[in-house]
Design an enzyme around this catalytic site. Sequence first.
Site, PDB file in Angstrom:
ATOM      1  N   GLU A 278       1.990  -6.937   9.610  1.00 44.47           N
ATOM      2  CA  GLU A 278       2.423  -7.391   8.287  1.00 44.47           C
ATOM      3  C   GLU A 278       1.966  -8.830   8.037  1.00 44.47           C
ATOM      4  OE1 GLU A 278       3.871  -5.600   5.765  1.00 44.47           O
ATOM      5  OE2 GLU A 278       3.393  -3.946   7.111  1.00 44.47           O
ATOM      6  N   TRP A 281      -1.564  -8.456   7.051  1.00 49.41           N
ATOM      7  CA  TRP A 281      -1.713  -7.998   5.664  1.00 49.41           C
ATOM      8  C   TRP A 281      -1.673  -9.199   4.716  1.00 49.41           C
ATOM      9  CZ3 TRP A 281      -3.362  -3.979   3.042  1.00 49.41           C
ATOM     10  CH2 TRP A 281      -3.307  -2.696   3.589  1.00 49.41           C
ATOM     11  N   TRP A 310      -4.432   2.967 -20.035  1.00 48.94           N
ATOM     12  CA  TRP A 310      -3.029   2.598 -19.867  1.00 48.94           C
ATOM     13  C   TRP A 310      -2.277   2.809 -21.176  1.00 48.94           C
ATOM     14  CZ3 TRP A 310      -2.065   2.256 -14.965  1.00 48.94           C
ATOM     15  CH2 TRP A 310      -2.954   1.645 -14.077  1.00 48.94           C
ATOM     16  N   ASN A 345      10.564  -4.315   0.501  1.00 52.24           N
ATOM     17  CA  ASN A 345       9.141  -3.986   0.396  1.00 52.24           C
ATOM     18  C   ASN A 345       8.874  -2.518   0.085  1.00 52.24           C
ATOM     19  OD1 ASN A 345       6.292  -4.801   0.631  1.00 52.24           O
ATOM     20  ND2 ASN A 345       6.286  -3.388   2.360  1.00 52.24           N
ATOM     21  N   TRP A 363      -0.754  -2.173 -14.519  1.00 51.58           N
ATOM     22  CA  TRP A 363      -0.192  -2.869 -13.362  1.00 51.58           C
ATOM     23  C   TRP A 363       0.016  -4.355 -13.621  1.00 51.58           C
ATOM     24  CZ3 TRP A 363      -3.243  -6.765 -11.367  1.00 51.58           C
ATOM     25  CH2 TRP A 363      -4.614  -6.727 -11.682  1.00 51.58           C
ATOM     26  N   TRP A 386       0.467  -4.861  -5.972  1.00 53.05           N
ATOM     27  CA  TRP A 386       0.409  -4.127  -7.240  1.00 53.05           C
ATOM     28  C   TRP A 386      -0.881  -3.323  -7.364  1.00 53.05           C
ATOM     29  CZ3 TRP A 386       3.637  -2.558 -10.877  1.00 53.05           C
ATOM     30  CH2 TRP A 386       4.930  -3.086 -10.851  1.00 53.05           C
TER      31      TRP A 386
END
Length: 481
Positions: A278, A281, A310, A345, A363, A386
């Site tokens: 993590e 990341w 969208w 998360n 988004w 996102w």
Amino acid sequence: MQLIWLRSDLRLHDNTALSAAAARGPSVAVYLLSPEQWREHDDAPCKVDFWLRNLSELSHALNELNIPLLIRQAARWDDAPNVLLELCQQLAIDAVHVNEEYGIHETRRDLAVADALKSRGIEFHSYLDQLLFKPGSVLTRTGTYFQVFSQFRKVCHERLHHALPSLVHAPRVQASLSIKPDKIPADIEGFDSPGDSLRALWPAGECEARRRLDTFTDARIHYYESERDFPAKPGTSQLSAYLAAGVISPRQCLHAALQSNQGEFESGNVGAVTWINELLWREFYKHILVGYPRVSRHRAFRPETEALAWRHAPEELLAWQQARTGLPIIDAAMRQLLETGWMHNRLRMVVAMFLTKNLLIDWREGERFFMRHLIDGDLAANNGGWQWSSSTGTDSAPYFRIFNPLSQSVKFDAEGVFIKHWLPELAGLSKKEVHDPANLGGLFGVAGYPLPIVNLSESRARALAAFKNLPSRQNAGAGDE
């Protein structure tokens, strides 16, 4: 005289620029208040309040070392060169020291400051600090930035095995200067102060950050892999806000995790291995920010997804923002965000997929709303998350992978503990009913709770069709979780 320009590095310990400056001679620290820039970047009021509270703690700690912390106004980062130059000339500063920040505006600001200072004979030194590896130093064999996390992680592991970044010593007490520290403002105009309950969840200061890290790595890290996805359990480190503000460093986190796992990155305790991943990341998304600057210009990482149709659905967007979608796990997660400045998360992914897939809303609307409310708001991590969820980003979920909020709810909050905590109006329902109150019938939902604003299966089909219609669509497939 040396000047440390503090930004997202609000700590005394393991602070590269601070340590380097202090080693060179008498030092002064400065922090620039930039409210117009913060507004432009959608920084949350609770995040600004967190910065101020941590600045106050840091000012006291620096004062113990006779390093005064000064506060200057630079409404926009364009003002930074002149403000810093004026301060340097007032104090006869020889060199300014900063820890690197990333993103287009940050890079442009630092180049402008460096040019202004150097033109007056003042040195400008920047240091790698908020990352383990300098962006541009972890590349593919063809010399490009990685786009797939697993490959990036493999190279990082190899580098860390070879040379682990060492912690930096805190400065020593210096001779007293005839400069008094400035008062840290309690609030900033235009940013509402959060309530005491939110502040109590996020105490300021390095001692608190270190306490959280020690508490986590002493015991909870061993269960991290198995418990991190359950929002009702204390399975995560709760360090993200402290990392975002630089109250604790990724090096400190990495060393603590390795210490709890006998120095192992890829073996030993699976919880420690997962948590280290993590941290990587977080690293990965910062490198993406530098390697592919379009992501900090509100652009999709995958250019073909810019053609997605969208939906303009302001009422549905508002229902999502206000936690009244009629889907309990979504609404409970959004209430957690609104009341605490933080969201678990797993639920960040669930609510993001719901907005971008089931509601087919851009988004960028979700990214902006999160930044305006997150105490741990971080451009790289927020954008990366996102774009992953909306299948527009690097290493993202395939477009046909769409979380089903109901099955996610049953899987990760089986007893409905999290839902009932944040949606007390559903407290009377059984653990089976609480996930899908609409199933119970009734024209207006249960106990005043709204009916779902969207049909999950129909909206899923609509999202699949929208993605399949892209000029260069991803691999076809099917899947639902």
